[in-house]
Design a protein around this motif. Structure first.
Motif: not given
Length: 126
Positions: A25-39, A85-90, A114-118
């Motif tokens: 549950e505490l591993r980094s999540h990766y999203y198909k997104s540009m940096h700006g959109a994920a930020y 198109l691949e961004t990690a969030v920690d 936070y991860y559920q919302k993202l």
């Protein structure tokens, strides 16, 4: 020994995600997104009045936030572009004060929230 380790972990005052974390549950999540959109999606997590954004750096992909209320938390969110198109969030969340029954479970629940919302705003990489 494992039971003692679990008990001591409960009283830790910080919780952090990473690629190789022992807790899935505490591993980094990766999203198909540009940096700006994920930020911007991460920044939007902290747009309510209970949060105070202390600093942000889009270039470094780092957002530092203070959560007022109970418990009072200090949060560092990091958004890193891994590939186009691949961004990690920690997240790294720490508490100012401990609780009698431990704060680790509260901090972990905050990160999961936070991860559920993202996950509703951004597409996860499979």
């Amino acid at each position: 020994m494992s039971g003692l380790k679990t008990l001591l972990k409960r009283f830790q005052s910080e919780c952090e995600t990473s690629d190789q974390h022992e807790d899935p549950e505490l591993r980094s999540h990766y999203y198909k997104s540009m940096h700006g959109a994920a930020y911007n999606a991460v920044l939007e997590l902290f747009s309510s009045s209970e949060y105070e954004v202390i600093s942000e750096s889009k270039e470094r992909g780092e957002i530092t936030v203070r959560k007022n209320g109970t418990p009072r938390l200090f949060i560092v969110a990091t958004v890193i572009t891994v590939r186009p198109l691949e961004t990690a969030v920690d997240f790294k969340v720490s508490a100012d004060k401990g609780k009698i029954f431990g704060t680790y479970t509260v901090l972990k629940a905050q990160i999961r929230h936070y991860y559920q919302k993202l996950n509703t705003q951004l597409a996860k990489v499979k």
